[in-house]
Design a protein around this motif. Structure first.
Motif, mmCIF file in Angstrom:
data_model
loop_
_atom_site.group_PDB
_atom_site.id
_atom_site.type_symbol
_atom_site.label_atom_id
_atom_site.label_comp_id
_atom_site.label_asym_id
_atom_site.label_seq_id
_atom_site.Cartn_x
_atom_site.Cartn_y
_atom_site.Cartn_z
ATOM 1 N N THR A 1 0.870 -1.189 0.000
ATOM 2 C CA THR A 1 0.000 0.000 0.000
ATOM 3 C C THR A 1 0.897 1.225 0.000
ATOM 4 O O THR A 1 0.819 2.088 -0.884
ATOM 5 N N SER A 2 1.762 1.286 1.011
ATOM 6 C CA SER A 2 2.714 2.380 1.142
ATOM 7 C C SER A 2 3.902 1.825 1.917
ATOM 8 O O SER A 2 3.704 1.096 2.903
ATOM 9 N N THR A 3 5.102 2.146 1.476
ATOM 10 C CA THR A 3 6.283 1.681 2.232
ATOM 11 C C THR A 3 6.260 2.261 3.642
ATOM 12 O O THR A 3 6.779 1.654 4.576
ATOM 13 N N GLY B 1 0.149 5.084 -2.209
ATOM 14 C CA GLY B 1 1.242 5.976 -1.806
ATOM 15 C C GLY B 1 0.672 7.330 -1.401
ATOM 16 O O GLY B 1 -0.307 7.795 -1.978
ATOM 17 N N ARG B 2 1.285 7.950 -0.391
ATOM 18 C CA ARG B 2 0.767 9.241 0.050
ATOM 19 C C ARG B 2 1.880 10.271 0.154
ATOM 20 O O ARG B 2 3.034 9.939 0.406
ATOM 21 N N GLY B 3 1.466 11.539 -0.032
ATOM 22 C CA GLY B 3 2.388 12.648 0.097
ATOM 23 C C GLY B 3 2.001 13.494 1.296
ATOM 24 O O GLY B 3 1.168 13.095 2.111
ATOM 25 N N ARG B 4 2.601 14.670 1.399
ATOM 26 C CA ARG B 4 2.275 15.575 2.497
ATOM 27 C C ARG B 4 0.854 16.087 2.331
ATOM 28 O O ARG B 4 0.304 16.054 1.241
ATOM 29 N N GLN B 5 0.315 16.609 3.422
ATOM 30 C CA GLN B 5 -1.006 17.248 3.432
ATOM 31 C C GLN B 5 -2.087 16.295 2.900
ATOM 32 O O GLN B 5 -3.004 16.742 2.218
ATOM 33 N N ALA C 1 10.949 21.869 -11.618
ATOM 34 C CA ALA C 1 9.853 20.895 -11.506
ATOM 35 C C ALA C 1 10.177 19.884 -10.402
ATOM 36 O O ALA C 1 11.345 19.559 -10.167
ATOM 37 N N LYS C 2 9.127 19.373 -9.770
ATOM 38 C CA LYS C 2 9.352 18.468 -8.627
ATOM 39 C C LYS C 2 9.870 17.103 -9.085
ATOM 40 O O LYS C 2 9.262 16.438 -9.914
ATOM 41 N N LEU C 3 10.983 16.722 -8.488
ATOM 42 C CA LEU C 3 11.635 15.453 -8.816
ATOM 43 C C LEU C 3 11.421 14.443 -7.694
ATOM 44 O O LEU C 3 11.356 13.242 -7.933
HETATM 45 C C1 BTN Z 1 5.534 14.805 -0.744
HETATM 46 O O1 BTN Z 1 6.281 15.465 -1.466
HETATM 47 O O2 BTN Z 1 4.354 15.132 -0.567
HETATM 48 C C2 BTN Z 1 6.090 13.588 -0.063
HETATM 49 C C3 BTN Z 1 6.021 12.370 -0.947
HETATM 50 C C4 BTN Z 1 6.549 11.134 -0.264
HETATM 51 C C5 BTN Z 1 6.306 9.893 -1.070
HETATM 52 C C6 BTN Z 1 7.000 8.707 -0.468
HETATM 53 S S1 BTN Z 1 7.064 7.313 -1.540
HETATM 54 C C7 BTN Z 1 7.658 6.330 -0.233
HETATM 55 C C8 BTN Z 1 6.853 6.713 0.987
HETATM 56 N N1 BTN Z 1 5.592 5.998 0.992
HETATM 57 C C9 BTN Z 1 4.553 6.813 0.842
HETATM 58 O O3 BTN Z 1 3.362 6.461 0.809
HETATM 59 N N2 BTN Z 1 4.965 8.081 0.760
HETATM 60 C C10 BTN Z 1 6.403 8.181 0.831
#
Ligand code: BTN
Length: 250
Positions: free
Chosen positions: A18-20, A46-50, A114-116
């Motif tokens: 699901t997500s690491t 996978g999830r990011g901030r906010q 650009a976001k890497l």
């Molecule tokens: C962001 O810029 O919003 C943070 C992104 C972080 C993504 C990584 S991928 C590995 C780990 N597992 C996730 O679900 N999110 C972080």
């Protein structure tokens, strides 16, 4: 699952999760020791901030590191600046210097604006506020990026010209500098790495917006202090520090 040792990290390479961060969190809650690095080929949630979604098809790097820093939870945020910095430096090394990635407060790595890559910190604190465990999630676009679907420009290493790099190559190049930076951060915090961070900061001395929930702070981005807090100069000339928020470059 494949396991390996890499610069002292205990790497566990999985196919789909699901997500690491979820896998690393489970290890943390089961009392696993620090230094485990969970890597996946792809993530289904996978999830990011906010609370944002982090699209995670195969071909990019998804990694989460379990740490237990001996400090209060209020004092761990600078770690995302440190990891973004080391990632930016590693990409520059892989590119033999022709690409100079920038860092954007607090957790982004940019290439050509650009976001890497992005870093996601998730942790748990004791009732006294001490950090019990901390997961450092690293997402780096290697062969694919979501482009305009996310509302800001994105890129990936292949688009930037690093066409032969695979996620494992990036991780292998990152491991030793990351280990060194983490040791330094555990001892002395962000301060020793502040100048390196500022030297590749995007938007320095330029107009910015800092989104703080429902409030927006407008001003000029004046860098970060020794704890990694962002410094914003208001139109009246006053410089204020903020430890959280979403920085939007002008
Ligand atoms: C962001 O810029 O919003 C943070 C992104 C972080 C993504 C990584 S991928 C590995 C780990 N597992 C996730 O679900 N999110 C972080």
């Amino acid at each position: 699952m494949t396991t390996a040792r890499l610069a002292g990290f205990d790497v566990r390479w999985l196919e789909a999760v699901t997500s690491t961060n979820d896998v690393a969190r489970e290890l943390a809650e089961n009392g696993h020791e620090v230094g485990v690095l969970v890597v996946a080929e792809r993530q289904t949630a996978g999830r990011g901030r906010q609370g944002r979604r982090w699209e995670s098809p195969a071909g990019n790097l998804y990694a989460s590191l379990l740490l237990r820093p001996a400090r209060s939870m209020a004092n761990v945020a600078s770690l995302s600046l440190v990891v973004a910095l080391v990632l930016a430096e590693t990409v520059e090394t892989l590119a033999a210097g022709y690409l100079r990635p920038q860092v954007k407060w607090p957790n982004d790595v940019l290439a050509d604006g650009a976001k890497l890559a992005g870093i996601l910190l998730e942790g748990s604190a004791s009732s006294q506020g001490l950090c019990q465990w901390l997961i450092v999630g690293i997402g780096a676009n290697v062969c694919w990026s979501p482009q305009e679907r996310v509302g800001y420009p994105t890129t990936d290493l292949h688009t930037c010209g690093l066409k032969d790099v695979q996620p494992g190559d990036l991780l292998a190049a990152l491991a030793a500098p990351l280990r060194e930076a983490l040791s330094q951060w555990e001892l002395d915090g962000f301060a020793p790495m502040r100048q390196r961070w500022l030297a590749r900061a995007a938007g320095l001395h330029e107009p910015i917006e800092l989104r703080l929930g429902h409030r927006i702070e407008r001003g000029t981005f004046e860098g970060v202090d020794h704890e990694g807090a962002v410094l914003v100069r208001s139109t009246t000339g006053e410089v204020r520090r903020f430890t959280a928020g979403e920085l939007v470059l002008g």
